[in-house]
Enzyme design. Structure first.
Site, PDB file in Angstrom:
ATOM      1  N   GLY A  93       0.837  -1.270  -0.231  1.00  0.00           N
ATOM      2  CA  GLY A  93      -0.004   0.118   0.036  1.00  0.00           C
ATOM      3  C   GLY A  93       0.903   1.089   0.250  1.00  0.00           C
ATOM      4  O   GLY A  93       1.913   1.066   0.281  1.00  0.00           O
ATOM      5  N   ARG A 117      -1.171   9.251   3.589  1.00  0.00           N
ATOM      6  CA  ARG A 117      -1.320  10.109   4.736  1.00  0.00           C
ATOM      7  C   ARG A 117       0.071  10.469   5.518  1.00  0.00           C
ATOM      8  O   ARG A 117      -0.049  11.284   6.422  1.00  0.00           O
ATOM      9  CB  ARG A 117      -2.429   9.687   5.747  1.00  0.00           C
ATOM     10  CG  ARG A 117      -3.841  10.001   5.067  1.00  0.00           C
ATOM     11  CD  ARG A 117      -4.845   9.423   5.740  1.00  0.00           C
ATOM     12  NE  ARG A 117      -4.981   8.015   5.444  1.00  0.00           N
ATOM     13  CZ  ARG A 117      -5.690   7.101   6.219  1.00  0.00           C
ATOM     14  NH1 ARG A 117      -6.693   7.707   7.123  1.00  0.00           N
ATOM     15  NH2 ARG A 117      -5.732   5.980   5.857  1.00  0.00           N
ATOM     16  N   LYS A 165       5.738   4.243   3.802  1.00  0.00           N
ATOM     17  CA  LYS A 165       5.268   4.129   5.219  1.00  0.00           C
ATOM     18  C   LYS A 165       5.897   3.215   6.107  1.00  0.00           C
ATOM     19  O   LYS A 165       6.334   3.200   7.274  1.00  0.00           O
ATOM     20  CB  LYS A 165       3.704   4.015   5.106  1.00  0.00           C
ATOM     21  CG  LYS A 165       3.033   3.920   6.566  1.00  0.00           C
ATOM     22  CD  LYS A 165       1.548   3.915   6.654  1.00  0.00           C
ATOM     23  CE  LYS A 165       0.847   2.618   6.153  1.00  0.00           C
ATOM     24  NZ  LYS A 165      -0.451   2.919   6.547  1.00  0.00           N
ATOM     25  N   ASN A 222     -12.718  -4.737  11.659  1.00  0.00           N
ATOM     26  CA  ASN A 222     -11.539  -5.541  10.864  1.00  0.00           C
ATOM     27  C   ASN A 222     -10.198  -5.024  11.219  1.00  0.00           C
ATOM     28  O   ASN A 222     -10.084  -3.764  10.827  1.00  0.00           O
ATOM     29  CB  ASN A 222     -11.932  -5.869   9.724  1.00  0.00           C
ATOM     30  CG  ASN A 222     -10.529  -6.552   9.160  1.00  0.00           C
ATOM     31  OD1 ASN A 222      -9.942  -7.131   9.609  1.00  0.00           O
ATOM     32  ND2 ASN A 222     -10.491  -6.167   7.496  1.00  0.00           N
ATOM     33  N   SER A 274      50.244  18.403  28.971  1.00  0.00           N
ATOM     34  CA  SER A 274      48.857  19.069  28.417  1.00  0.00           C
ATOM     35  C   SER A 274      49.175  19.587  26.941  1.00  0.00           C
ATOM     36  O   SER A 274      50.319  20.061  26.716  1.00  0.00           O
ATOM     37  CB  SER A 274      48.574  20.029  29.453  1.00  0.00           C
ATOM     38  OG  SER A 274      48.176  19.360  30.611  1.00  0.00           O
ATOM     39  N   ALA A 306      54.665  19.285  27.862  1.00  0.00           N
ATOM     40  CA  ALA A 306      53.304  19.873  27.820  1.00  0.00           C
ATOM     41  C   ALA A 306      53.763  20.784  26.460  1.00  0.00           C
ATOM     42  O   ALA A 306      54.735  21.448  26.217  1.00  0.00           O
ATOM     43  CB  ALA A 306      52.726  20.838  28.882  1.00  0.00           C
TER      44      ALA A 306
HETATM   45  C1  UD1 Z   1      -8.364  -2.426   5.261  1.00  0.00           C
HETATM   46  C2  UD1 Z   1      -9.500  -3.343   5.455  1.00  0.00           C
HETATM   47  C3  UD1 Z   1     -10.649  -2.804   6.481  1.00  0.00           C
HETATM   48  C4  UD1 Z   1      -9.801  -2.590   7.981  1.00  0.00           C
HETATM   49  C5  UD1 Z   1      -8.503  -1.793   7.793  1.00  0.00           C
HETATM   50  C6  UD1 Z   1      -7.895  -1.807   8.956  1.00  0.00           C
HETATM   51  C7  UD1 Z   1      -9.905  -4.352   3.081  1.00  0.00           C
HETATM   52  C8  UD1 Z   1     -10.593  -4.168   2.043  1.00  0.00           C
HETATM   53  N1  UD1 Z   1     -10.139  -3.459   4.096  1.00  0.00           N
HETATM   54  O1  UD1 Z   1      -8.541  -1.239   4.875  1.00  0.00           O
HETATM   55  O2  UD1 Z   1     -11.516  -3.808   6.747  1.00  0.00           O
HETATM   56  O3  UD1 Z   1     -10.677  -2.205   8.694  1.00  0.00           O
HETATM   57  O4  UD1 Z   1      -7.649  -2.292   6.502  1.00  0.00           O
HETATM   58  O5  UD1 Z   1      -6.842  -0.910   8.761  1.00  0.00           O
HETATM   59  O6  UD1 Z   1      -9.007  -5.143   3.288  1.00  0.00           O
HETATM   60  N2  UD1 Z   1      -2.149  -3.279   0.897  1.00  0.00           N
HETATM   61  C9  UD1 Z   1      -1.495  -3.821  -0.133  1.00  0.00           C
HETATM   62  N3  UD1 Z   1      -1.690  -3.861  -1.238  1.00  0.00           N
HETATM   63  C10 UD1 Z   1      -2.953  -2.940  -1.763  1.00  0.00           C
HETATM   64  C11 UD1 Z   1      -3.715  -2.374  -0.533  1.00  0.00           C
HETATM   65  C12 UD1 Z   1      -3.209  -2.446   0.781  1.00  0.00           C
HETATM   66  O7  UD1 Z   1      -0.437  -4.553   0.082  1.00  0.00           O
HETATM   67  O8  UD1 Z   1      -3.297  -3.014  -2.936  1.00  0.00           O
HETATM   68  C13 UD1 Z   1      -1.774  -3.410   2.497  1.00  0.00           C
HETATM   69  C14 UD1 Z   1      -1.432  -1.923   2.873  1.00  0.00           C
HETATM   70  O9  UD1 Z   1      -0.050  -1.902   2.643  1.00  0.00           O
HETATM   71  C15 UD1 Z   1      -1.578  -2.247   4.408  1.00  0.00           C
HETATM   72  C16 UD1 Z   1      -2.729  -3.164   4.408  1.00  0.00           C
HETATM   73  O10 UD1 Z   1      -2.742  -3.999   3.198  1.00  0.00           O
HETATM   74  O11 UD1 Z   1      -0.461  -2.861   5.256  1.00  0.00           O
HETATM   75  C17 UD1 Z   1      -4.065  -2.556   4.625  1.00  0.00           C
HETATM   76  O12 UD1 Z   1      -4.291  -1.652   3.804  1.00  0.00           O
HETATM   77  P1  UD1 Z   1      -4.838  -0.195   3.791  1.00  0.00           P
HETATM   78  O13 UD1 Z   1      -4.932   0.823   2.634  1.00  0.00           O
HETATM   79  O14 UD1 Z   1      -4.687   0.411   5.212  1.00  0.00           O
HETATM   80  O15 UD1 Z   1      -6.443  -0.707   4.038  1.00  0.00           O
HETATM   81  P2  UD1 Z   1      -7.769   0.109   4.218  1.00  0.00           P
HETATM   82  O16 UD1 Z   1      -8.515   0.422   2.957  1.00  0.00           O
HETATM   83  O17 UD1 Z   1      -7.493   1.030   5.316  1.00  0.00           O
HETATM   84 CA    CA Z   2      -5.475   1.265   7.254  1.00  0.00          CA
END
Ligand code: UD1
Ligand code: CA
Length: 516
Positions: free
Chosen positions: A21, A25, A32, A187, A422, A440
């Site tokens: 991901g 933010r 990240k 979740n 020194s 020194a």
């Molecule tokens: C996800 C969950 C949500 C949960 C939340 C908790 C899904 C669809 N939703 O949402 O239910 O409450 O986490 O924080 O799963 N990542 C990838 N590849 C991607 C997208 C994400 O590897 O294409 C990884 C990110 O790096 C991260 C994790 O998956 O470690 C969660 O990704 P994030 O974007 O935070 O998920 P949310 O949409 O917030």
């Molecule tokens: Ca998240």
């Protein structure tokens, strides 16, 4: 750090860490998952927690900042498998390529597969272990780690079945009905799946939702559709499962991790006078009866022996401190301070510094890549670079080892029981033999043999009456005239003149320069 839980049951078939991901933010050029708390990257925390389960395989799915993240994976764990996510977005696609990557290497994975987010730094192996245990005990297809929060905005909601309390589905915030948005159980993106259900479930998952992504969470409804059991384990410690979305969360979770680390050390017998100003990385090791004074930061692989006192206002990174040593107002990295030695206040220890047992590095002293033998002292205002110093030696105040000629650095060897005067400058490469002295103020450019006095300075010459000739009428002139008058009066009265000049010879020149 203590508290890691060895698993007694066999580990899961695989751990898949989702780290592809973007982490928008964070507003950072750094991916990240490479931001750190407690001296370890977010990804590192996820990998350590995953490894504690002793899985047969561990995969990390990467995409954003791919090369940097892959390098961190390799640095942390050579056995971990890096799998690239493609253009298809979403946690479902990430889990799918992760599993496929392991299938390709290991043959079809069977049994429990742990899938976790990569930005949850307080998640530990024990919590994951409980999740795996519950998954096996209940014979679940999917087991979800959940938590109940006051404001669930943005999270996937856990939809439970009336009566059984089993999980029917996870509905993402953006796809949820108003009624579902009332649910505060969320979740955490930490799961255990049956490998076969995960594999087949992900083949059925589409991008037909509010975000146009493949949702991992849709595997829950798939499993239920096959009549399989999906259960949730609610953690009562929400910080353990909290993700790091921005730098505010990074600091809050970092502070909480530190608080937990300090608490454990205090329970293990370490005195921490002021936890509010003390920061200790997760990999630091402290013996019982260490005392940490306020304003101290211990980083990296720093190790402190029993009875040692660190601080106040000391920062040590990858420093080894021996039993009973004292380190006061010091900044050090990649250094060794042996038992009973004292360092500080205001000392700077750079990489490669080794201070022998009961040795001393004192105020305003910088040491780099140098070994200082047992009982040897560099007490005041010195620089020691690229030098080997024997035992029981004392470098006088402001002794400088000039290791750099402007082009190259050179090593120097200073023997045992040496005494430098020194303000000695030892111009490297140079050897000062055992038991030798320097006068020194000397600039020593030739080796000093054992037992010799090295003198490298101009002889002193006094020009009598210079002040009255060149600075007539100044306070200095008046003071010297008064001293002359006093001396003549005393001579007339038959007393020996005050301040009889010490006719310094070369051989006692050293005696004026020592400090201890
Ligand atoms: C996800 C969950 C949500 C949960 C939340 C908790 C899904 C669809 N939703 O949402 O239910 O409450 O986490 O924080 O799963 N990542 C990838 N590849 C991607 C997208 C994400 O590897 O294409 C990884 C990110 O790096 C991260 C994790 O998956 O470690 C969660 O990704 P994030 O974007 O935070 O998920 P949310 O949409 O917030
Ligand atoms: Ca998240």
């Amino acid at each position: 750090m203590t508290g890691s839980t060895a698993t007694t049951t066999p580990g899961p078939a695989a751990v898949v860490i989702l780290a592809a991901g973007q982490g928008t933010r964070m507003k950072s050029a750094l991916p990240k998952v490479l931001h750190a708390v407690g001296g370890r990257s977010l990804l590192g925390h996820a990998m350590v927690a995953g490894r504690e389960l002793a899985p047969a395989h561990l995969a990390v799915v990467v995409r954003h900042g791919r090369d940097l993240v892959a390098a961190e994976v390799a640095r942390l764990d050579a056995a971990a498998v890096v799998v690239d996510q493609d253009d298809v977005p979403g946690t479902g696609r990430a889990a799918q390529v992760g599993l496929e990557g392991l299938d390709a290497i290991a043959g079809e994975v069977e049994g429990a597969v742990v899938v976790t987010a990569s930005d949850v730094p307080l998640l530990d192996g024990a919590t994951l272990g409980q999740l795996v245990a519950a998954h096996r005990e209940d014979g679940n297809a999917v087991t979800i780690l959940t938590t109940v929060v006051a404001d669930a905005t943005g999270y996937g909601r856990i939809v439970r079945e009336d009566g059984t309390g089993d999980v029917l589905a996870i509905v993402e915030h953006k796809d949820a009905t108003d009624a579902q948005r009332e649910i505060r159980e969320i979740n955490t993106s930490i799961f255990v799946f049956d490998a076969d259900v995960l594999r087949r479930g992900l083949r059925s998952v589409t991008q037909d939702n509010a975000q146009g992504e493949m949702y991992l969470t849709d595997v829950v409804a798939f499993a239920r559709g096959e009549g399989r059991t999906v259960r949730a384990v609610i953690t009562d410690d929400p910080m353990t499962v909290e993700g790091t979305n921005d730098r505010l969360a990074l600091s809050v979770l970092g502070a909480e991790l530190n608080r937990r680390t300090l608490e454990q050390w205090m329970l293990d017998g370490v005195t921490i006078v002021d936890p509010a100003t003390t920061w200790i990385d997760v990999d630091v090791e402290l013996a019982p009866d260490v005392t940490i004074l306020p304003g101290t930061q211990l980083h990296g692989a720093t190790k402190v022996g029993t009875g040692a006192t660190i601080g106040p206002d000391t920062t040590l990174t990858d420093v080894e401190v021996g039993e009973g040593a004292t380190v006061t107002r010091t900044h050090g990295s990649l250094a060794v301070i042996e038992a009973g030695a004292t360092v500080g206040p205001f000392s700077y220890l750079r990489p490669g510094t080794v201070l022998g047992a009961k040795g001393k590095i004192g105020a305003f002293v910088e040491v780099k890549n140098s070994q200082i033998g047992a009982g040897s002292k560099v007490p005041h205002l010195s620089y020691v670079g690229d030098a080997t110093i024997g035992e029981g030696t004392n470098l006088g105040a402001a002794t400088i080892v000039a290791n750099y000629d402007g082009v190259a650095k050179h090593r120097s060897v200073i023997g045992s029981h040496v005494r430098t005067g020194s303000d000695t400058v030892l111009v490297a490469p140079i050897t000062v033999g055992d038991g030798a002295y320097t006068a020194a103020g000397s600039v020593i450019t030739q080796d000093v043999p054992p037992g010799a006095l090295g003198v490298g300075r101009a002889h002193q010459h006094n020009s009598p009456g210079w002040v009255s000739r060149k600075r007539a009428g100044t306070a200095a002139d008046e003071a010297s005239a008064a001293a002359d008058a006093g001396a003549s009066a005393a001579a007339a009265a038959g007393a020996p003149p005050a301040g009889t000049p010490q006719n310094a010879t070369t051989d006692d020149a050293a005696s004026e320069g020592h400090s201890h």
